[in-house]
Scaffold this motif. Structure first.
Motif: not given
Ligand code: GAL
Length: 424
Positions: A38-39, A44, A95, A304, A306, A342, A382
């Motif tokens: 979802w980047w 991202e 995750k 968090n 990824d 990132k 997250h």
């Molecule tokens: C989080 C993810 C991050 C970032 C964020 C917003 O859940 O771990 O990498 O992308 O969402 O999209």
């Protein structure tokens, strides 16, 4: 630049051949990897592009499966329907405890050969490696470590209102008044459940400390969830609404970050993917924007991580491409390139941080200190702390409470405890 790309190609293909030998698969052949993630914000998308480039440099094909929506709720819904129709992608951004949920369904592939060749056991901190294994086998590869409890600030806006970066909630609320008077939005926010939960968990961490946070969000301890500390955290969290603007409902997180970048808002509470947006806008950490721990959380690190979980594949070329991706993700080249864009820090702690900005260097130092001193906690918002069912219920309760005028903090705390008890 071109020479660098050529070098990269040479180096990576040499490793690919060596790996293929090591794995007993003979000559590596080109395959396709479909990757769900979802980047999609500016920072991202640039970051995920580094992985696509490295994979393509090895001759494999990257099939992008991007599902927009910060925090990944929409992506997870789409993933479930693809998996249910028997057609999951090769790799998906999954995750924390959800990796175990997918592992239990028997859908994930075994990455042990890649992990053994790359000595992941020695490379990764145990707290990270543990999340990536299902029943002792690696099924996912970690990409990075994000810190949630960050406060981002525009120094010019703060200076214009005559305030400093706040280190306590009292200071934050006082700064908020001065900022309002000077014509700014004190706190940029996007009113989406995952963003509400992100802010809320930092307040819990601040007011309760790491042990309390773990009792509430990891152990789902009834007493902690209903305690005076939780009620106080809920009350402080709701007070933050007064620092936000009317345009927040539904706003994406990166648009909130833009408000800070543009000088419309002073601050934002957000994980350090927000730094990816500052970086993409060409801004320099410590000068054009500031990072500081959320008030009262300097010793703590809500993490968090990824990661990409890999689905079981039968076709050999596709599996080789998938293995290449898993290997590339932990190589220094990707870890450097991706994480600098990132906003996160590398998933492996052995890399030189010299080329990272001041916020990332601080993040790595704080991660290590928190790891030694018990301040490391998994992010509730997250998907790192609890199973997806309780997490979904917590999202709903936190958001409903934040947005309604008739739910008291006591009632919200009670509902959190109730939701947790159903899962125990
Ligand atoms: C989080 C993810 C991050 C970032 C964020 C917003 O859940 O771990 O990498 O992308 O969402 O999209």
């Amino acid at each position: 630049m071109r020479a660098l790309t050529r070098l990269t190609t040479l180096k990576t293909s040499a490793i690919a051949v060596a790996m293929a030998g090591a794995l007993g698969t003979g000559q590596a052949s080109a395959g396709e990897v479909e990757v769900l993630h979802w980047w999609t914000s500016g920072g991202e998308a640039e970051a995920v592009g580094t992985l696509r480039d490295l994979l393509e440099a090895e001759g494999h094909e990257w099939k992008d499966f991007a599902v927009a929506g910060g925090g990944g709720d929409s992506a997870m819904t789409v993933l479930k329907s693809r998996a249910m129709s028997g057609n999951p992608p090769a790799a998906a951004q999954i995750k924390g405890p959800e990796i175990q949920e997918w592992g239990e369904l028997g859908l994930l592939g075994n990455l042990d050969p890649v992990a053994e060749a790359g000595d992941w056991d020695a490379l990764l901190p145990e707290v990270v490696a543990d999340i990536m294994r299902h029943e002792g086998h690696y099924v996912a590869v970690p990409v990075n470590v994000h810190r949630i409890n960050w406060l981002w600030a525009n120094p010019e806006v703060l200076a214009d209102a005559g305030v400093e970066v706040p280190t306590t909630w009292d200071e934050l609320f006082a700064a908020g008044e001065a900022l309002r008077e000077a014509g700014y939005v004190p706190l940029a926010h996007g009113g989406q459940p995952w963003q509400d939960a992100t802010t809320f968990e930092t307040v819990v961490l601040s007011l309760g400390g790491s042990d309390f946070y773990r009792r509430a969000f990891v152990e789902l301890d009834q007493e902690a969830l209903e305690s005076d500390t939780m009620i106080e955290a809920l009350t402080t969290f709701k007070r933050l609404r007064g620092l936000m603007d009317e345009g927040m409902p539904g706003r994406d997180w990166n648009l909130a970050t833009s408000m800070v970048i543009e000088g419309e808002a002073a601050m934002q509470i957000m994980g350090d993917w927000a730094k990816g947006e500052f970086t993409a806008a060409g801004l320099e950490a410590g000068e054009d924007y500031l990072c500081a721990p959320v008030p009262g959380t300097a010793d703590a690190f809500a993490f968090n991580i990824d990661s990409f979980a890999m689905f079981r594949l039968t076709e050999q070329a596709a599996r080789e491409a998938q293995y290449s991706m898993a290997r590339l993700v932990l190589e220094p080249e990707f870890q450097h390139a991706f994480n600098r864009v990132k906003g996160s820090i590398p998933a492996r702690p052995d890399l030189d941080m010299d080329e990272f900005d001041a916020c990332a260097q601080r993040s790595m130092a704080d991660f290590r200190q928190a790891e030694d001193e018990g301040g490391l906690v998994p992010s509730m918002a997250h998907r790192m702390a609890m199973g997806s069912d309780v997490q979904g219920a917590f999202y709903d309760i936190v958001t409903n409470y934040f947005n309604s005028s008739d739910m008291s903090a006591d009632q919200a705390a009670e509902r959190l405890a109730q939701a947790a008890s159903l899962a125990l």
